[in-house]
Design a protein around this motif. Sequence first.
Motif, PDB file in Angstrom:
ATOM      1  N   LEU B 133     -12.477  -5.612   3.712  1.00 30.88           N
ATOM      2  CA  LEU B 133     -11.882  -4.370   3.220  1.00 30.88           C
ATOM      3  C   LEU B 133     -12.272  -4.138   1.767  1.00 30.88           C
ATOM      4  CD1 LEU B 133      -9.867  -2.383   4.884  1.00 30.88           C
ATOM      5  CD2 LEU B 133     -10.600  -4.477   5.983  1.00 30.88           C
ATOM      6  N   GLY B 137     -14.341  -0.952   0.773  1.00 31.06           N
ATOM      7  CA  GLY B 137     -13.812  -0.132  -0.313  1.00 31.06           C
ATOM      8  C   GLY B 137     -14.880   0.129  -1.372  1.00 31.06           C
ATOM      9  N   PHE B 146      -7.609  -0.397  -5.489  1.00 33.90           N
ATOM     10  CA  PHE B 146      -7.344  -0.445  -4.043  1.00 33.90           C
ATOM     11  C   PHE B 146      -7.791  -1.778  -3.418  1.00 33.90           C
ATOM     12  CE2 PHE B 146      -7.352   4.217  -4.545  1.00 33.90           C
ATOM     13  CZ  PHE B 146      -6.292   4.602  -3.724  1.00 33.90           C
ATOM     14  N   GLY B 155      -6.647  -3.626   1.212  1.00 33.92           N
ATOM     15  CA  GLY B 155      -6.911  -2.923   2.463  1.00 33.92           C
ATOM     16  C   GLY B 155      -6.535  -3.763   3.662  1.00 33.92           C
ATOM     17  N   SER B 300      -2.386   5.881  -0.876  1.00 34.44           N
ATOM     18  CA  SER B 300      -3.020   5.240   0.271  1.00 34.44           C
ATOM     19  C   SER B 300      -4.180   6.095   0.760  1.00 34.44           C
ATOM     20  CB  SER B 300      -2.004   5.013   1.407  1.00 34.44           C
ATOM     21  OG  SER B 300      -1.300   6.196   1.711  1.00 34.44           O
ATOM     22  N   CYS B 302      -7.110   6.290   4.122  1.00 28.11           N
ATOM     23  CA  CYS B 302      -7.484   5.767   5.441  1.00 28.11           C
ATOM     24  C   CYS B 302      -8.743   6.439   5.961  1.00 28.11           C
ATOM     25  CB  CYS B 302      -6.348   6.024   6.428  1.00 28.11           C
ATOM     26  SG  CYS B 302      -6.795   5.794   8.157  1.00 28.11           S
ATOM     27  N   ALA B 317      -9.336   1.689   8.816  1.00 30.41           N
ATOM     28  CA  ALA B 317      -9.160   0.957   7.556  1.00 30.41           C
ATOM     29  C   ALA B 317      -8.176   1.712   6.665  1.00 30.41           C
ATOM     30  CB  ALA B 317     -10.494   0.798   6.855  1.00 30.41           C
ATOM     31  N   TRP B 319      -6.112   1.511   2.925  1.00 32.08           N
ATOM     32  CA  TRP B 319      -5.941   0.854   1.624  1.00 32.08           C
ATOM     33  C   TRP B 319      -4.707   1.418   0.919  1.00 32.08           C
ATOM     34  CZ3 TRP B 319     -10.677   2.174   3.578  1.00 32.08           C
ATOM     35  CH2 TRP B 319     -11.698   1.213   3.546  1.00 32.08           C
ATOM     36  N   ARG B 323       0.576  -2.800  -2.819  1.00 33.31           N
ATOM     37  CA  ARG B 323       0.992  -3.370  -1.537  1.00 33.31           C
ATOM     38  C   ARG B 323       2.506  -3.610  -1.462  1.00 33.31           C
ATOM     39  NH1 ARG B 323      -1.828  -9.320  -2.503  1.00 33.31           N
ATOM     40  NH2 ARG B 323      -3.595  -8.011  -3.103  1.00 33.31           N
TER      41      ARG B 323
END
Lengths: 487, 487
Positions: B133, B137, B146, B155, B300, B302, B317, B319, B323
Amino acid sequence: MVSAMSESQVAPEHMTREEFRQAGLEFIDLICDYWEDIEELPVNPSVDPGSLLEALPESPPQEPESWDDIQSDVRRLILPAITNWQSPGFFGYFPANASAPAVLGELLSAGLGVQGMLWSTSPACTELEMRMLDWLGEMIGLPDTFMHSSGVGGGVIQGTASEASLVALVAARSRWSGGGELKAYASDQAHSSIAKAIRICGLQEDDLRLIKSDPDDAYAMQSEALEERIKLDVADGVAPFFICATVGTTSTGALDSVRELGRIARQCGAWLHVDAAYAGSALVCPEHRAMIDGIERADSFCFNPHKWLLTNFDLSALWVQDRAHVLNALSITPEYLKNTATERGGVVDFRDWQIPLGRRFRALKLWFVIRQYGVAGLQAYIRRHIELASQFEQWVEEDDRFELVAPRCLSLVCFRLRGDDDRTRELLERLNATGEVFLTHSAVPDSTGTMRYFIRMAIGATKTEDHHVQRAWSLIQRETSAVLDGG
Amino acid sequence: MVSAMSESQVAPEHMTREEFRQAGLEFIDLICDYWEDIEELPVNPSVDPGSLLEALPESPPQEPESWDDIQSDVRRLILPAITNWQSPGFFGYFPANASAPAVLGELLSAGLGVQGMLWSTSPACTELEMRMLDWLGEMIGLPDTFMHSSGVGGGVIQGTASEASLVALVAARSRWSGGGELKAYASDQAHSSIAKAIRICGLQEDDLRLIKSDPDDAYAMQSEALEERIKLDVADGVAPFFICATVGTTSTGALDSVRELGRIARQCGAWLHVDAAYAGSALVCPEHRAMIDGIERADSFCFNPHKWLLTNFDLSALWVQDRAHVLNALSITPEYLKNTATERGGVVDFRDWQIPLGRRFRALKLWFVIRQYGVAGLQAYIRRHIELASQFEQWVEEDDRFELVAPRCLSLVCFRLRGDDDRTRELLERLNATGEVFLTHSAVPDSTGTMRYFIRMAIGATKTEDHHVQRAWSLIQRETSAVLDGG
């Protein structure tokens, strides 16, 4: 009429047929080697957090790499850093079976690359799934009202039991028309995915009433406590819209009474969802169907063939008695998804039975598994594991250093060293440090309400045979002696 | 010490290594044949509802069947009844790419059969995903915040963009602390999965404010209308907790302004989710990154490599920049999932980043695809399709029987026959009846507010080359003449 197109952009090189064929064969061999050698590998790898991250380049390659390099990195970097769930010494959590026909099903599904969101986007994907869920429903003794052939009920493949619970929850909410503050009910032994689904669907933690399980009734939910709680809640104007019965809880395999919970659900108008994620596979054997006595009272039923029925993850099976509630909850049809077949009616569009829109062709692996083993083969598989667990249970019972925390449920045996939790904790650490076996733990309150830590022996890996269980028991005895001597 | 175990239950026969090897090779060959012959097959099968159901036995086999029978049934029953999404003549919906390295990744994932719910349940499954990820990214130009390497963002692989939206929505709700009645905002062109996620998470239809898109601005959301609506809502005490920007809508590929929506989101404290499910793959080419200008303002993001980046479904995917909000929303840890690595901290447990608990090893296919093609190969792949679409767009523009409904977005061209919708509808029916191509439709309001039906030409199948697009255009011209002559 059509002018020649420019070719300033060159398409990338795809693998040739011969390269793909070669690489595919090598991977099949790699998998065969892995399955054969798995017994020699430590069940749980001993790797430090971050070690694979460090071994991988920080940035992606600009130019293509050779397949040889990629393949050798699988052996070099990946295989040593995975937990070997397919090891016959894996007794942790619940099993996550793989089998040759299921792997072939995944391979074919990937190769065909179809999308089954609508009947019209790949008719075979939908119809094979309908028939497989009817087959499977028949295999586990579900009433006909759960079948697609009924025209009202039907089954659908979900990714996981968590998603199945969420689907049941939103269908239940959609069906509830009584007003009031919504409350859901489950055993305090219900899987954490129920609480997660409650959160996702926008209810508060307190909206899930966790009803006490009874240590003296093998941790089954106390139906009287449920009935009492619902009476009080209803008197308070609360809406009991959803009850989850767990058949085979994660900690100890406790069996809530479907018949009792079904009776209570019907009285108060709640949706009854039955979560038999693990235990459901055993229903292929008629002698275990008493576990779901009263199932005709349930609105939805779920179990995971990907746990214990030789069907690779992910494949969770969810049935409902009345599909209309699921459709009412989840169906939204924008212009770009409209199609003649849907408009004419008479087809099932599974996107309306699940959280996502897209879906892959998972029914293939179920078809292959059921045909390759036959119902009789799957029954033999389940019975063999239960017999191994029964034997293991007997050994535990005969050794008075141990106590069973609950009666064996199918292939799950929960035991601990008598006395302080720390001994059992140390025993588990020592066992897992051997690399020969992997077991996990849980904790439940005893009759006095004191939480007791224990070890779960969950038998069910595809290749687990009697000598693996015997070896596990030998290790348990050896390490127990070390713990007790050391202590 | 250990007594011999009884063997009253005989384990079922599993496929032998040689049988599995042979069957695997046959399936690899079947897939190769399928990919080679696919051009000769009708893109959409002509099957009646229920015909496969009728061809399948009503009940499962009691005894094992031979693999030969199973395999030949695949060719006899399944292949003729699937929609050929991998056909170079498939221009419907959005693409769902398959490629050889991705199929090999699925095969290996199935064979290893590991569960990646926790870092500790298979460290490589988690760490390869983290690195992939981060790679991805970087490939699409996401800010470092991210990335997992930031220690704060990161991600995660989801099954679909629908699930990614739902995760973003529950994270946004969990972050919102301001009280008030929750409202979410998206374009009236946003994907139906946003409305579905709103329902699932317990909000009402009216809690999703669909902001008008502008026909004169290629159907992008009218940011001024969004700002105005939020001002009015806030004045009413409403809580604008979530804004979805769509980058590449399903109907016409409209591009909402991430920068503008980000500015508005920051002003009112809403979470900004960017849904670039289809268009995101094109971000591997730097020349297309203006589409997400302002992305640093998103919470976020996607996109679906399973649409247009040669990575088999499912692999979406997602991100996030922080988090913590996802973890706060989705993390629940029962005793049976506690483990030393999690308790020590410093590891990522992806079960807390998604709806389900279980997860399979999907990072493998991404790893294989990125390495097998290299960033340059993936760029060439995207650029080639965009060039084909650009050529197609030019042909449409040069033929004054047609009109473009919106400017081309990447590889998506939306066109219709001038005049009444029925002509375009008839044209689409005729085109799909040829079996040589498959296209789908949508409808958007024109400047006067009248809904206009149109055909979507979405180029992006793995094997689509210039002559397939030329052939599609020839068919369109031929069938158009028939429609216009007939009308």
